[in-house]
Design an enzyme around this catalytic site. Structure first.
Site, PDB file in Angstrom:
ATOM      1  N   ASP A   1      -6.606   3.793   6.970  1.00  0.00           N
ATOM      2  CA  ASP A   1      -6.936   5.279   6.533  1.00  0.00           C
ATOM      3  C   ASP A   1      -8.076   6.005   5.979  1.00  0.00           C
ATOM      4  O   ASP A   1      -8.437   6.690   6.298  1.00  0.00           O
ATOM      5  CB  ASP A   1      -6.201   6.123   6.097  1.00  0.00           C
ATOM      6  CG  ASP A   1      -4.359   6.501   6.542  1.00  0.00           C
ATOM      7  OD1 ASP A   1      -3.836   5.900   7.459  1.00  0.00           O
ATOM      8  OD2 ASP A   1      -3.409   6.642   5.759  1.00  0.00           O
TER       9      ASP A   1
ATOM     10  N   HIS B   1      23.530   3.870  31.022  1.00  0.00           N
ATOM     11  CA  HIS B   1      24.151   5.374  30.928  1.00  0.00           C
ATOM     12  C   HIS B   1      25.459   4.845  29.785  1.00  0.00           C
ATOM     13  O   HIS B   1      26.585   3.824  30.511  1.00  0.00           O
ATOM     14  CB  HIS B   1      24.532   5.375  32.281  1.00  0.00           C
ATOM     15  CG  HIS B   1      25.648   7.018  31.962  1.00  0.00           C
ATOM     16  ND1 HIS B   1      25.215   7.916  31.482  1.00  0.00           N
ATOM     17  CD2 HIS B   1      26.944   6.803  32.007  1.00  0.00           C
ATOM     18  CE1 HIS B   1      25.683   8.735  31.743  1.00  0.00           C
ATOM     19  NE2 HIS B   1      27.250   8.222  32.282  1.00  0.00           N
TER      20      HIS B   1
ATOM     21  N   GLY C   1       0.901  -1.232   0.584  1.00  0.00           N
ATOM     22  CA  GLY C   1       0.095   0.361   0.429  1.00  0.00           C
ATOM     23  C   GLY C   1       1.143   1.120   0.144  1.00  0.00           C
ATOM     24  O   GLY C   1       2.051   1.259  -0.123  1.00  0.00           O
TER      25      GLY C   1
END
Ligand code: NAI
Length: 480
Positions: free
Chosen positions: A321, A458, A48
């Site tokens: 949609d 970190h 699509g």
């Protein structure tokens, strides 16, 4: 009703999906995975808009833009690479290769699951039948075929909206469909509409070397995003020389030799090589419904569904949609899964549209889930808000991408502490890949205390989210 249809001798499937974009193929794959006999009717190629004319090719070009920025900034790292030059035909070729590989993969996956794909244009008929007409020009001689579904799922998607005075000709006036097929870069471009698509194209063309002007009717870019996030994008655009005009009406354009002059605001003009329309998308339902199907459309042409994707006609569903929900591929996935579960009578939870993840791939990227600070306040909720700018984040400094921030909006408890996390808003490096934990926090209705228990590695970009949440507990490490 179905028994009668079965008696007509047409092939009967558990589910007939019309449209093979993200909404349709997710429905088909999930249905087939649940053991259902599934057919997909597709007029073009499965995948699509998202795969062929939207998300995937747009993001591929945006990655080319990232490579240009990286090479242009290489000398800061002591890497001498010279000024990058874009050969857009090669970029276009790479984009197409990525799309073709994904298309092949998807088509193979569907076939492997036993999904039958019919090439043609599907029309919903009464009695849960679907007529399949050949796409004109390919095989006009073949008679239309008819199949029957115990369930039909409409997933025909959307097409770009256009505006009066701007006829799309693929040369001077383009929509996303044409932009993604360009083989040369326009030296200057006007982007009409500063929403998600407009900002992605503005960012991409600017990084690739075009002079870009954005013309947006509303007072700001990216309406619906948190204002702190919009501020970062607007500043970055300005710094990179993108001309942004907000609150302006576009009145028309006059072709002039090789380009065109666009008129906007109070008689202002801009000369450009091409205009890109990114003023929203409309649902594609032209010729979709024959007489007597019982499926209803709203005044804007969207198929009307309930919270389980059921249309007004029994056994007919709609996803993606073509229904009036956020036009995002992953919302189509969620709606397809929901429709199959509801069909099977399994426990199913309606999609929480106010909390779906959003990801916009302009530079700097934008990602969010849940309420903005303004939306929470409009809803009468007293909030506590914390922000962590990427400027203070080690990894952001290392990669040299310090623009942006993470912002977390939580409800304020009667004692003043922060309660449930209502919204997580990010703008900056790779935030589309970082939103996951923020999305989870919002949808789990987690509190800062709960999320603050988790350790963030970190140095990472994603620890900015953990830092912001810790700050909401009243005891941040780096954020006060
Ligand atoms: P949009 O609705 O997000 O933005 C369109 C913008 O155009 C609005 O800001 C509107 O005010 C403006 N506009 C409308 N008419 C205008 C005019 N005549 N002059 C100037 N401005 C005008 O639609 P967009 O960007 O075309 O995207 C379509 C859909 O696809 C949206 O729902 C969008 O969220 C979705 N999408 C999402 C992406 C993502 O999340 N990464 C990427 C691409 C699309």
């Amino acid at each position: 009703m179905i028994a009668t249809a079965e008696a007509t001798g047409t092939e009967v499937f558990d589910v007939v999906v019309i449209g093979g974009g993200p909404g349709g193929y997710a429905t088909a794959l999930y249905g087939a995975a649940a053991g259902l006999k599934v057919a997909v009717v597709e007029r073009d190629k499965v995948g699509g808009t998202c795969l062929h004319r939207g998300c995937v090719p747009a993001k591929e070009f945006l990655e080319t833009a990232t490579v240009v920025r990286t090479v242009a900034g290489a000398k800061e790292f002591g890497v001498q690479a010279g000024q990058p030059v874009v050969d857009f035909a090669v970029s276009q070729g790479r984009k197409q290769k990525v799309v073709d590989q994904l298309f092949k993969g998807l088509a193979g996956l569907m076939k492997g699951r036993g999904i039958v794909t019919f090439d043609g244009i599907g029309t919903v008929l009464a009695g849960r039948r679907v007529r399949i007409d050949p796409v004109s020009g390919t095989d006009g001689s073949a008679p239309p075929a008819e199949i029957t579904g115990r369930n039909i799922v409409v997933a025909t998607g959307s097409v770009p909206r256009t505006i009066p005075g701007f006829d799309v000709d693929g040369r001077l006036v383009l929509t996303s469909d044409e932009v993604l097929a360009l083989d040369a870069l326009p030296a200057s471009i006007a982007v009409i509409g500063g929403g998600a698509i407009g900002c992605e194209f503005a960012s991409m063309f600017s990084d690739l070397g075009s002079q870009v002007t954005v013309l947006e009717a509303l007072p700001s870019l990216l309406t619906g995003c948190d204002s702190d996030v919009v501020g970062v994008v607007a500043r970055s655009f300005r710094k990179r020389g993108i001309n942004v005009h907000t609150g302006v009406k576009v009145s028309g354009h006059t072709p002039n030799g090789s380009g065109t002059t666009v008129t906007f605001g109070d008689g202002e003009t801009v000369n450009v090589d091409a205009v890109v329309l990114s003023v929203g998308r409309r649902p594609l339902t032209d010729g979709l419904l024959a007489e007597g199907t019982g499926v209803t459309l709203d005044e804007r042409g969207y198929v009307v569904v309930d919270e389980y994707q059921r249309t007004a006609a029994e056994g007919v569903w709609a996803v993606g949609d073509v229904v009036n929900t956020p036009q995002l591929a992953h919302v189509g996935f969620a709606e397809g899964i929901l429709a199959i579960k509801a069909m099977l009578g399994e426990p199913a939870f309606p999609v929480e549209y106010s909390r779906v993840p959003w990801a916009i791939y302009c530079h700097p990227e934008v990602a969010f889930a849940g309420l903005t600070e303004a939306q929470a306040k409009e809803a009468g909720i007293d909030v506590v808000v914390k922000k962590d700018p990427f400027g203070g984040n080690s990894r952001a400094r290392i990669v040299g991408e310090t623009e942006g921030l993470v912002k977390v909006v939580a409800e304020r408890l009667p004692d003043g502490r922060a309660g449930r996390i209502l919204g997580v808003h990010m703008v900056g490096p790779w935030v589309t890949e970082q939103l996951g934990q923020g999305y989870m926090a919002v949808n789990w209705e987690a509190t800062p205390e709960e999320v603050g228990q988790f350790i963030q590695p970190h140095p990472t970009l994603s620890e900015a989210f953990g830092e912001t949440v810790l700050a909401l507990t009243g005891r941040g490490l780096h954020v006060g």
